[in-house]
Design a protein around this motif. Structure first.
Motif, PDB file in Angstrom:
ATOM      1  N   ASN A 118      38.036  28.805  43.756  1.00  0.00           N
ATOM      2  CA  ASN A 118      37.904  29.036  42.319  1.00  0.00           C
ATOM      3  C   ASN A 118      38.450  30.435  42.042  1.00  0.00           C
ATOM      4  O   ASN A 118      38.147  31.378  42.788  1.00  0.00           O
ATOM      5  N   TYR A 119      39.268  30.564  41.015  1.00  0.00           N
ATOM      6  CA  TYR A 119      39.897  31.840  40.692  1.00  0.00           C
ATOM      7  C   TYR A 119      39.640  32.224  39.246  1.00  0.00           C
ATOM      8  O   TYR A 119      39.623  31.374  38.351  1.00  0.00           O
ATOM      9  N   ALA A 120      39.504  33.520  39.026  1.00  0.00           N
ATOM     10  CA  ALA A 120      39.538  34.035  37.667  1.00  0.00           C
ATOM     11  C   ALA A 120      40.953  33.865  37.125  1.00  0.00           C
ATOM     12  O   ALA A 120      41.928  33.845  37.894  1.00  0.00           O
ATOM     13  N   ASP A 121      41.070  33.738  35.812  1.00  0.00           N
ATOM     14  CA  ASP A 121      42.399  33.573  35.218  1.00  0.00           C
ATOM     15  C   ASP A 121      43.325  34.726  35.608  1.00  0.00           C
ATOM     16  O   ASP A 121      44.525  34.529  35.821  1.00  0.00           O
ATOM     17  N   SER A 122      42.768  35.925  35.713  1.00  0.00           N
ATOM     18  CA  SER A 122      43.578  37.092  36.037  1.00  0.00           C
ATOM     19  C   SER A 122      44.134  37.046  37.453  1.00  0.00           C
ATOM     20  O   SER A 122      45.091  37.759  37.779  1.00  0.00           O
ATOM     21  N   VAL A 145      36.877  48.658  42.428  1.00  0.00           N
ATOM     22  CA  VAL A 145      36.198  48.482  43.712  1.00  0.00           C
ATOM     23  C   VAL A 145      36.007  46.981  43.891  1.00  0.00           C
ATOM     24  O   VAL A 145      35.471  46.312  42.997  1.00  0.00           O
ATOM     25  N   TYR A 146      36.456  46.489  45.014  1.00  0.00           N
ATOM     26  CA  TYR A 146      36.357  45.060  45.305  1.00  0.00           C
ATOM     27  C   TYR A 146      35.179  44.827  46.248  1.00  0.00           C
ATOM     28  O   TYR A 146      35.081  45.459  47.310  1.00  0.00           O
ATOM     29  N   TYR A 147      34.319  43.915  45.832  1.00  0.00           N
ATOM     30  CA  TYR A 147      33.118  43.600  46.595  1.00  0.00           C
ATOM     31  C   TYR A 147      33.186  42.179  47.129  1.00  0.00           C
ATOM     32  O   TYR A 147      33.643  41.261  46.425  1.00  0.00           O
ATOM     33  N   CYS A 148      32.681  42.005  48.335  1.00  0.00           N
ATOM     34  CA  CYS A 148      32.577  40.685  48.943  1.00  0.00           C
ATOM     35  C   CYS A 148      31.130  40.220  48.840  1.00  0.00           C
ATOM     36  O   CYS A 148      30.201  41.007  49.049  1.00  0.00           O
ATOM     37  N   GLY A 184      33.523  51.804  34.256  1.00  0.00           N
ATOM     38  CA  GLY A 184      33.078  51.525  32.906  1.00  0.00           C
ATOM     39  C   GLY A 184      33.007  50.052  32.538  1.00  0.00           C
ATOM     40  O   GLY A 184      32.745  49.716  31.380  1.00  0.00           O
ATOM     41  N   LYS A 185      33.271  49.200  33.515  1.00  0.00           N
ATOM     42  CA  LYS A 185      33.259  47.761  33.237  1.00  0.00           C
ATOM     43  C   LYS A 185      32.238  47.056  34.120  1.00  0.00           C
ATOM     44  O   LYS A 185      31.796  47.580  35.135  1.00  0.00           O
ATOM     45  N   GLN A 186      31.900  45.842  33.722  1.00  0.00           N
ATOM     46  CA  GLN A 186      30.968  45.042  34.508  1.00  0.00           C
ATOM     47  C   GLN A 186      31.691  44.425  35.705  1.00  0.00           C
ATOM     48  O   GLN A 186      32.913  44.225  35.674  1.00  0.00           O
ATOM     49  N   ARG A 187      30.921  44.129  36.724  1.00  0.00           N
ATOM     50  CA  ARG A 187      31.481  43.433  37.880  1.00  0.00           C
ATOM     51  C   ARG A 187      31.906  42.041  37.454  1.00  0.00           C
ATOM     52  O   ARG A 187      31.197  41.349  36.725  1.00  0.00           O
ATOM     53  N   GLU A 188      33.089  41.629  37.923  1.00  0.00           N
ATOM     54  CA  GLU A 188      33.611  40.324  37.528  1.00  0.00           C
ATOM     55  C   GLU A 188      34.093  39.539  38.729  1.00  0.00           C
ATOM     56  O   GLU A 188      34.484  40.102  39.755  1.00  0.00           O
ATOM     57  N   LEU A 189      34.079  38.233  38.567  1.00  0.00           N
ATOM     58  CA  LEU A 189      34.561  37.334  39.608  1.00  0.00           C
ATOM     59  C   LEU A 189      36.071  37.463  39.763  1.00  0.00           C
ATOM     60  O   LEU A 189      36.802  37.563  38.774  1.00  0.00           O
TER      61      LEU A 189
END
Length: 121
Positions: free
Chosen positions: A58-62, A92-95, A42-47
């Motif tokens: 580079n990292y997302a704050d999370s 789901v983790y995407y590369c 239900g969420k958008q793909r995020e970095l």
């Protein structure tokens, strides 16, 4: 052609650790950047994190302070060490590999098929 394949997902308890790996293979190319993204239901793909061939990250704050991205240039492989996992990391983790193709000099993003990470509370 270029293939991007992830591995290492699974089920882990909150507070646990997982390491994901992703390898780009196929025809001749050079890697500019590789990175990890995630998509929860239900969420958008995020970095999550990215790394250049020169080692800049580079990292997302999370992800800061809990996840570490690294790359083995010789193997065209990127890793994501995930520690102190939380239920909200479930996704789901995407590369993604940003590649310069040697045969036409095009710069193209290639995505893997994704690997499921589930963190139980």
């Amino acid at each position: 052609q270029v293939q991007v394949v992830e591995s290492g997902g699974g089920l882990v308890q909150a507070g646990g650790s997982l390491i994901l790996s992703c390898t780009a293979s196929g025809s001749t190319f050079s890697i500019n950047t590789m990175g990890w993204y995630r998509q929860a239901p239900g969420k958008q793909r995020e970095l999550v994190a990215t790394i250049t061939s020169g080692g800049s990250t580079n990292y997302a704050d999370s992800a800061k302070g809990r996840f570490t991205i690294s790359m083995d240039n010789a193997k065209n492989t990127v890793y994501l060490q995930m520690n102190s996992l939380k239920p909200e990391d479930t996704a789901v983790y995407y590369c993604k590999a940003n590649i310069r193709r040697a045969w036409d000099f095009a710069i193209v993003d290639y995505w893997g098929q994704g690997t499921q990470v589930t963190v139980s509370s």
